[in-house]
Design a protein around this motif. Structure first.
Motif, PDB file in Angstrom:
ATOM      1  N   VAL A 188       0.856  -1.175   0.000  1.00  0.00           N
ATOM      2  CA  VAL A 188       0.000   0.000   0.000  1.00  0.00           C
ATOM      3  C   VAL A 188       0.891   1.224   0.000  1.00  0.00           C
ATOM      4  O   VAL A 188       2.025   1.173   0.447  1.00  0.00           O
ATOM      5  N   THR A 214      -1.062   8.213   0.866  1.00  0.00           N
ATOM      6  CA  THR A 214      -1.926   8.948  -0.039  1.00  0.00           C
ATOM      7  C   THR A 214      -1.884  10.435   0.261  1.00  0.00           C
ATOM      8  O   THR A 214      -1.412  10.865   1.279  1.00  0.00           O
ATOM      9  N   ASP A 258      -2.318   5.028  11.662  1.00  0.00           N
ATOM     10  CA  ASP A 258      -1.986   4.327  10.411  1.00  0.00           C
ATOM     11  C   ASP A 258      -0.939   3.285  10.800  1.00  0.00           C
ATOM     12  O   ASP A 258       0.260   3.577  10.841  1.00  0.00           O
ATOM     13  N   ALA A 310      -6.314   0.461   0.124  1.00  0.00           N
ATOM     14  CA  ALA A 310      -6.389   0.495   1.595  1.00  0.00           C
ATOM     15  C   ALA A 310      -7.289  -0.650   2.053  1.00  0.00           C
ATOM     16  O   ALA A 310      -8.192  -1.067   1.321  1.00  0.00           O
ATOM     17  N   THR A 355      -9.651  -5.233   0.649  1.00  0.00           N
ATOM     18  CA  THR A 355      -9.298  -3.910   0.133  1.00  0.00           C
ATOM     19  C   THR A 355     -10.609  -3.176  -0.115  1.00  0.00           C
ATOM     20  O   THR A 355     -11.671  -3.797  -0.291  1.00  0.00           O
ATOM     21  N   GLN A 388      -3.874   2.898   6.131  1.00  0.00           N
ATOM     22  CA  GLN A 388      -3.776   2.097   4.917  1.00  0.00           C
ATOM     23  C   GLN A 388      -4.092   0.623   5.112  1.00  0.00           C
ATOM     24  O   GLN A 388      -4.482  -0.060   4.177  1.00  0.00           O
ATOM     25  N   ARG A 389      -3.908   0.139   6.321  1.00  0.00           N
ATOM     26  CA  ARG A 389      -4.268  -1.268   6.581  1.00  0.00           C
ATOM     27  C   ARG A 389      -4.872  -1.336   7.972  1.00  0.00           C
ATOM     28  O   ARG A 389      -4.387  -0.692   8.896  1.00  0.00           O
TER      29      ARG A 389
END
Ligand SMILES: O=C(O)[C@H]1O[C@H](OP(=O)(O)OP(=O)(O)OC[C@H]2O[C@@H](n3ccc(=O)[nH]c3=O)[C@H](O)[C@@H]2O)[C@H](O)[C@@H](O)[C@@H]1O
Length: 459
Positions: free
Chosen positions: A10, A13, A259, A346, A381, A420-421
């Motif tokens: 990932v 952003t 994050d 993500a 995702t 992101q995850r």
């Protein structure tokens, strides 16, 4: 067939709030192209329960403060089945059908009232869902802050059905009285308009502290207020818990991990939060809420529990909630573009609201005082999730010969600091609570799609 898949890499952003703002404008229920059927069969058609295999076994021990509505579901056992045959046990020996009847249209109490919302008691005296009768030693007086919200109202439903006395407080910033209208007038239930940033004095045994906007769109719309709610709201609820010696449960969040650089996230992970970014009002608000909670425990001996809740969805999410599940379902139902912020890589792990309610009650009833993750480790995702929702919406519509437009995905700028995850490590919940999610995301989504479809055609 949709199956969860772990994403590859990932990437960070860029910053934009416009995507979130845009969705608020487009997800407007009043603009729905309602192909409203007007006949009496409308609600049967729209809320098709036939896809859920379930029984309605009779259950003893329910109190009858009510006249039972014709066709209303009986209280049932603690174990029911969905269409895949998976047992769906519900904590407190409450029937899944009874719970469903509280948010389905004309299948029970909530729908009966909702469809006649201009009149509080349309057909005579109030009819209440089947509430258990507890002896005075078992019966607790329970405060739920944020009780009229999405999660809060499901929790209130369960605690009421289990037979407790429940006081819900809410300032209705994101909650709605209609979420609890089916309890108005019940002798076990009280609803108070109150903002937790101000103190309140109530005699209670337990406090579930949920009050706080949870959607990024909402909590970022007034970040100072969000921080006040995180600090003063929790401070007031903890002060109350200390004074009346109530057990206190804080609903914290996966956002305390920020994050995350650790994946999946364990409770021992300290997190990776940007304390000056646009999400900080919520993330840091919840982090200080946790710090306050454990400070009260250490300094004053308050009996505390902390749940870190991961992404949760289900019926009663606000049409304008702004989070991904309701946004995508509403967009798919309207045939609008599905708005993916960023490149869709993500990830999130989504739990159905009934699992969360089970976990919250299990935690409150346990002796465990450290934080516990409550979430479903099935990870998707956002692009996979968008595809899954479009497919489920199309299947649902096809069942009724409704051939609305199929949505396509559009990519908008990513939102700032978007984690992101995200995936919970739920080992601790299994070990200390014996809790694990019972609902696959796809099963919960089927019910949620049916709910939104019905809402769309009802207005
Ligand atoms: O659902 C929840 O319970 C969580 O929702 C938010 O956290 P977040 O994961 O950012 O929630 P969403 O706004 O639903 O976003 C999830 C992902 O979908 C994306 N998204 C969202 C909405 C949309 O229309 N399109 C889209 O691509 C977001 O950028 C993000 O990557 C809250 O901050 C958490 O406190 C809360 O626990």
């Amino acid at each position: 067939m949709i199956s969860p898949r772990r994403p590859s890499g990932v990437s960070p952003t860029s910053n934009s709030m416009s995507a979130a703002q845009q969705i608020l404008g487009s997800a407007n229920m009043s603009e729905s192209p309602a192909q409203s059927p007007t006949s009496g069969e409308r609600n049967d058609r729209l809320w098709d329960m036939s896809s859920f295999r379930h029984s309605l076994p009779e259950e003893g021990g329910t109190s009858s403060t009510s006249n039972t509505a014709a066709g209303a579901p009986a209280a049932g056992t603690s174990s029911e089945e969905a269409d895949d045959g998976t047992p769906k046990p519900m904590r407190g020996g409450v029937s899944l059908d009874t719970v469903r009847s509280l948010y389905g249209p004309n299948t029970g109490f909530g729908g009966l009232r909702r469809s006649n919302s201009s009149v509080i008691y349309p057909g005579g005296p109030p009819e209440f869902p089947p509430v258990k009768k507890l002896n005075p030693l078992q019966k607790k007086r329970i405060l739920v802050s944020g009780g009229a919200g999405f999660v809060g109202s499901h929790l209130v439903d369960r605690l009421m059905l289990m037979g407790h006395d429940v006081i819900a407080i809410d300032n209705y910033f994101t909650g709605s009285k209609m979420n609890l209208a089916h309890w108005f007038g019940h002798p076990n239930f009280e609803m108070i308009r109150h903002d937790v940033v101000d103190p309140i004095m109530l005699e209670v045994d337990q406090i579930y502290h949920l009050a706080c906007p949870a959607s990024p769109v909402h909590y970022q719309s007034n970040p100072v207020k969000t921080l006040k709610t995180g600090f003063f709201g929790t401070y007031n609820m903890l002060g109350l818990a200390k004074r009346v010696k109530a057990r206190f449960l804080l609903t914290s969040t996966s956002e305390v991990y920020g994050d995350p650089e650790e994946h999946p996230q364990k409770e021992t992970y300290w997190g990776h939060v940007n304390c000056i970014g646009p999400r900080a009002c919520y993330d840091e608000g919840k982090r200080v809420a946790e710090a306050l909670t454990y400070s009260y425990a250490r300094q004053d001996g308050v009996d505390v529990r902390v749940a870190r809740i991961f992404n949760t969805f289900g019926p009663r999410m606000n049409w304008h909630d702004g989070r991904v599940v309701s946004n995508f379902i509403v967009q798919a139902l309207k045939g609008d573009d599905i708005t993916i912020y960023g490149d869709g890589s993500a990830t999130r792990s989504f739990q159905y609201v009934h699992d969360l309610v089970d976990g919250l009650i299990a935690l409150m009833e346990s002796d465990y005082t450290d934080p516990v993750n409550l979430g479903n480790p099935e990870e998707y995702t956002i692009k996979q999730f968008a595809d899954m929702i479009v497919e489920l919406v199309n299947e649902h519509r096809a069942r009724y010969g409704d051939d609305g437009k199929t949505s396509t995905v559009t990519y908008l700028p990513a939102v700032a600091d978007d984690p992101q995850r995200r995936k919970p490590d739920t080992t601790r919940a299994k070990e200390v609570l014996g809790w694990a999610p019972q609902w696959a995301a796809v099963d919960g989504l089927k019910e949620t799609v049916a709910y939104f479809y019905q809402m769309m055609h009802q207005h």
